[in-house]
Write a protein that holds these residues in place. Structure first.
Motif, short mmCIF file in Angstrom:
data_model
loop_
_atom_site.label_atom_id
_atom_site.label_comp_id
_atom_site.label_asym_id
_atom_site.label_seq_id
_atom_site.Cartn_x
_atom_site.Cartn_y
_atom_site.Cartn_z
N UNK A 224 -66.83 25.52 42.23
CA UNK A 224 -66.47 24.62 41.11
C UNK A 224 -67.68 24.43 40.21
N UNK A 225 -68.85 24.29 40.83
CA UNK A 225 -70.09 24.13 40.03
C UNK A 225 -70.34 25.41 39.20
N UNK A 226 -69.99 26.57 39.76
CA UNK A 226 -70.25 27.83 39.06
C UNK A 226 -69.33 28.01 37.85
N UNK A 227 -68.20 27.30 37.86
CA UNK A 227 -67.23 27.44 36.77
C UNK A 227 -67.57 26.50 35.63
N UNK A 228 -68.79 26.65 35.09
CA UNK A 228 -69.24 25.74 34.04
C UNK A 228 -68.80 26.19 32.67
N UNK A 229 -69.28 25.51 31.63
CA UNK A 229 -68.94 25.88 30.26
C UNK A 229 -69.38 27.32 29.97
N UNK A 230 -68.60 28.02 29.22
CA UNK A 230 -68.88 29.41 28.85
C UNK A 230 -68.88 30.37 30.03
N UNK A 231 -68.42 29.93 31.16
CA UNK A 231 -68.37 30.82 32.32
C UNK A 231 -66.95 31.33 32.53
N UNK A 232 -66.85 32.52 33.10
CA UNK A 232 -65.55 33.11 33.42
C UNK A 232 -65.59 33.50 34.89
N UNK A 233 -64.66 32.93 35.65
CA UNK A 233 -64.75 33.08 37.10
C UNK A 233 -63.36 32.97 37.70
N UNK A 234 -63.12 33.70 38.78
CA UNK A 234 -61.89 33.51 39.54
C UNK A 234 -61.97 32.12 40.16
N UNK A 235 -60.87 31.42 40.17
CA UNK A 235 -60.88 30.09 40.78
C UNK A 235 -60.91 30.26 42.30
N UNK A 236 -62.09 30.16 42.83
CA UNK A 236 -62.25 30.38 44.28
C UNK A 236 -62.11 29.04 45.00
N UNK A 237 -60.89 28.55 45.01
CA UNK A 237 -60.64 27.32 45.75
C UNK A 237 -60.19 27.68 47.17
N UNK A 238 -59.80 26.66 47.93
CA UNK A 238 -59.39 26.90 49.32
C UNK A 238 -58.23 27.86 49.41
N UNK A 239 -57.26 27.70 48.52
CA UNK A 239 -56.09 28.59 48.55
C UNK A 239 -56.52 30.04 48.37
N UNK A 240 -57.38 30.26 47.38
CA UNK A 240 -57.80 31.64 47.10
C UNK A 240 -58.58 32.20 48.28
N UNK A 241 -59.57 31.48 48.76
CA UNK A 241 -60.44 32.01 49.82
C UNK A 241 -59.65 32.28 51.10
N UNK A 242 -58.73 31.39 51.41
CA UNK A 242 -57.96 31.57 52.65
C UNK A 242 -56.92 32.68 52.54
N UNK A 243 -56.46 32.93 51.32
CA UNK A 243 -55.55 34.08 51.14
C UNK A 243 -56.36 35.36 51.10
N UNK A 244 -57.43 35.33 50.30
CA UNK A 244 -58.22 36.55 50.06
C UNK A 244 -58.81 37.10 51.35
N UNK A 245 -59.23 36.20 52.22
CA UNK A 245 -59.88 36.64 53.45
C UNK A 245 -59.15 36.14 54.69
N UNK A 246 -57.88 35.86 54.50
CA UNK A 246 -57.09 35.28 55.57
C UNK A 246 -56.62 36.32 56.59
N UNK A 247 -55.84 35.88 57.58
CA UNK A 247 -55.46 36.76 58.70
C UNK A 247 -54.59 37.94 58.29
N UNK A 248 -53.87 37.85 57.16
CA UNK A 248 -53.03 38.98 56.76
C UNK A 248 -53.69 39.83 55.68
N UNK A 249 -54.89 39.44 55.29
CA UNK A 249 -55.56 40.18 54.22
C UNK A 249 -56.15 41.48 54.77
N UNK A 250 -56.37 42.49 53.91
CA UNK A 250 -57.02 43.71 54.40
C UNK A 250 -58.45 43.47 54.87
N UNK A 251 -59.00 42.30 54.53
CA UNK A 251 -60.36 41.98 54.96
C UNK A 251 -60.40 40.83 55.94
#
Lengths: 387, 80
Positions: A224-251
């Motif tokens: 959240x701190x990294x998503x400051x003004x003029x920044x472009x970032x994937x919203x890496x919240x809990x939902x994203x991190x747990x899906x992206x690296x969760x038990x059914x993910x390729x990683x």
């Protein structure tokens, strides 16, 4: 060649026929994906990318198409020639925060067309741009980049590839060096280890590096701190991190290490894949440090990652991230991550193009500045392959 | 050079890198596999630059790109 003549149910052998047999015209059309096409898509994947790749594909396909964060907004299309699936284009929606504004943007996924119908690949991509308002995607396939940019996406930056050799045998994976026998390479491997030992001698003071099993609020807070003004970032919240690296993910086999300061402040983390299907290569999927950090935090995290990869016998560590095109001209934009990669001997290579098309002009302006991006291998479609 | 000749020369010389290849005005470029997506986009870029026309993505279909005749008709319509 034998062709079936549907008018009289007889087969005619066109090779000996004096009259040419008219080819039955097959209608090629683009249709929205439905479950009835699933088997055809998997079969097509096997034809285009090989049967071995197809075996891992189905699970990953479900994860990216059906189990993503916004499954109701995951359009996909099939190119159908009669009843046969001859092309496919899927999408993976992500939430992004660009200059403080949250949007959903789609990445293209699994763009594939049967060799015989390659012309129609353009039509698939046209449909994507017609139906998806925002597009953020990364690719290195010349054809895909050209078609995507012709249809209006712009090249916002390079997802630069960085590679660190851990074992000199990694060099023999290059076609030109394949003939070098591997056994005389061990002195170089020893040399690399010695150099790395010197590199790791300078530890930042007051940083604790620890393994972590799960993502928690600290990761969300840092992103959240990294998503400051003029920044472009994937919203890496809990939902994203747990899906992206969760038990059914390729990683799902990912490892996480964290950096914490003496005062308990969460200073950064790294996510990496170092086993299973990665073969001889380790992948650093994400590396983040708190705003204002110096490179020592990133260096300490890299040390932990490299040591772990070395311990399991990997030959290289690979990382992709958007980097400023010409850091020499803008030293103030040097990122601590980039500096740490350099100090650990990572070598830059060509990478993927980050392609962007956003409806909102203001956000597009922000997104077109490469220096504004915080985008890693773990965020992009390219990383949705099973490593 | 007329439109058909220019298109034919570009397809065989640049796209396919086969100057020895003979493509007739009515050769089925798509059905016979001569045009892939990448080549189609490159062909469009050539047509736009060479004939000073603009081709909308909605015009990129089998009807307009099936044969050299069809491409020439498309260019002809745009130039009038």
């Amino acid at each position: 060649m034998v062709e079936s003549n549907s008018d009289n149910n007889q087969s005619t052998i066109s090779a000996v026929s004096e009259k040419p047999v008219a080819k039955k015209k097959i209608t090629v059309q683009i249709v929205p994906f439905e479950d009835k096409y699933a088997a055809g898509v998997i079969a097509l994947y096997g034809e285009v990318f090989g049967q071995e790749a197809a075996r891992a594909y189905e699970r990953r396909w479900h994860w990216s198409l059906r189990e993503n964060l916004v499954p109701d907004e995951s359009p996909a299309w099939v190119l159908a020639a009669g009843n046969e699936v001859v092309g496919y284009l899927g999408t993976v929606p992500h939430r992004y925060v660009i200059d403080g504004t949250e949007i959903i943007a789609h990445a293209t996924a699994d763009y594939m067309v049967h060799e015989k119908y390659r012309f129609y690949g353009v039509s698939l991509m046209k449909r994507f741009f017609k139906e998806c308002e925002n597009c953020i995607t990364a690719d290195d396939m010349e054809a895909t980049v050209k078609v995507t940019t012709w249809l209006g996406a712009k090249e916002a930056g390079i997802l630069q590839r960085h590679v660190k050799v851990l074992d000199a045998r990694a060099l023999t994976d290059k076609p030109k060096l394949k003939r070098i026998p591997r056994f005389p390479l061990w002195p170089f491997t020893v040399g690399i280890r010695i150099v790395d030992r010197f590199r790791s001698a300078n530890k930042p003071i007051g940083v604790k590096i620890e393994r972590c099993d799960q993502f928690d609020d600290r990761f969300v807070s840092l992103n959240t701190k990294l998503a400051g003004p003029q920044q472009a970032i994937v919203k890496r919240d809990g939902d994203f991190l747990n899906w992206r690296y969760g038990p059914t993910s390729p990683h799902s086999n990912r490892q996480i290490v964290t950096a914490t300061l003496e005062n308990g402040e969460f200073a950064g983390y790294a996510v990496y894949s170092s086993g299973g299907t990665t073969g001889r290569n380790g992948y650093l999927l994400d590396l983040q440090v708190a705003p204002g950090s110096d490179r020592g935090i990133a260096e300490a995290l890299l040390k932990a990652v490299i040591n772990d990869m070395r311990k399991v016998g990997l030959w290289s560590c690979r990382y992709h991230g958007v980097t400023p095109q010409d850091t020499q001209k803008s030293p103030q934009m040097q990122s601590p991550v980039l500096e740490a990669l350099k100090s650990w001997g990572f070598t830059p290579r060509t990478g993927h193009w980050l392609l962007v098309k956003l409806q909102d002009e203001r956000l597009m302006e922000v997104a077109m500045k490469e220096d504004n991006w915080n985008f890693r291998y773990g965020d992009s479609e390219a990383s949705h392959s099973a490593l | 050079m007329d439109v058909k000749s220019a298109v034919r020369e570009y397809i065989t010389g640049e796209l396919l890198q086969r100057k020895d290849l003979t493509i007739a005005d009515d050769t089925a470029l798509i059905e016979d596999g001569y045009l892939t997506s990448l080549q189609t986009v490159e062909l469009i870029m050539f047509l736009e630059e060479h004939f000073d026309v603009e081709i909308d993505p909605t015009e990129v279909d089998e009807e307009n790109f099936r044969t050299i005749n069809d491409i020439a008709h498309l260019i002809g319509r745009k130039q009038t």
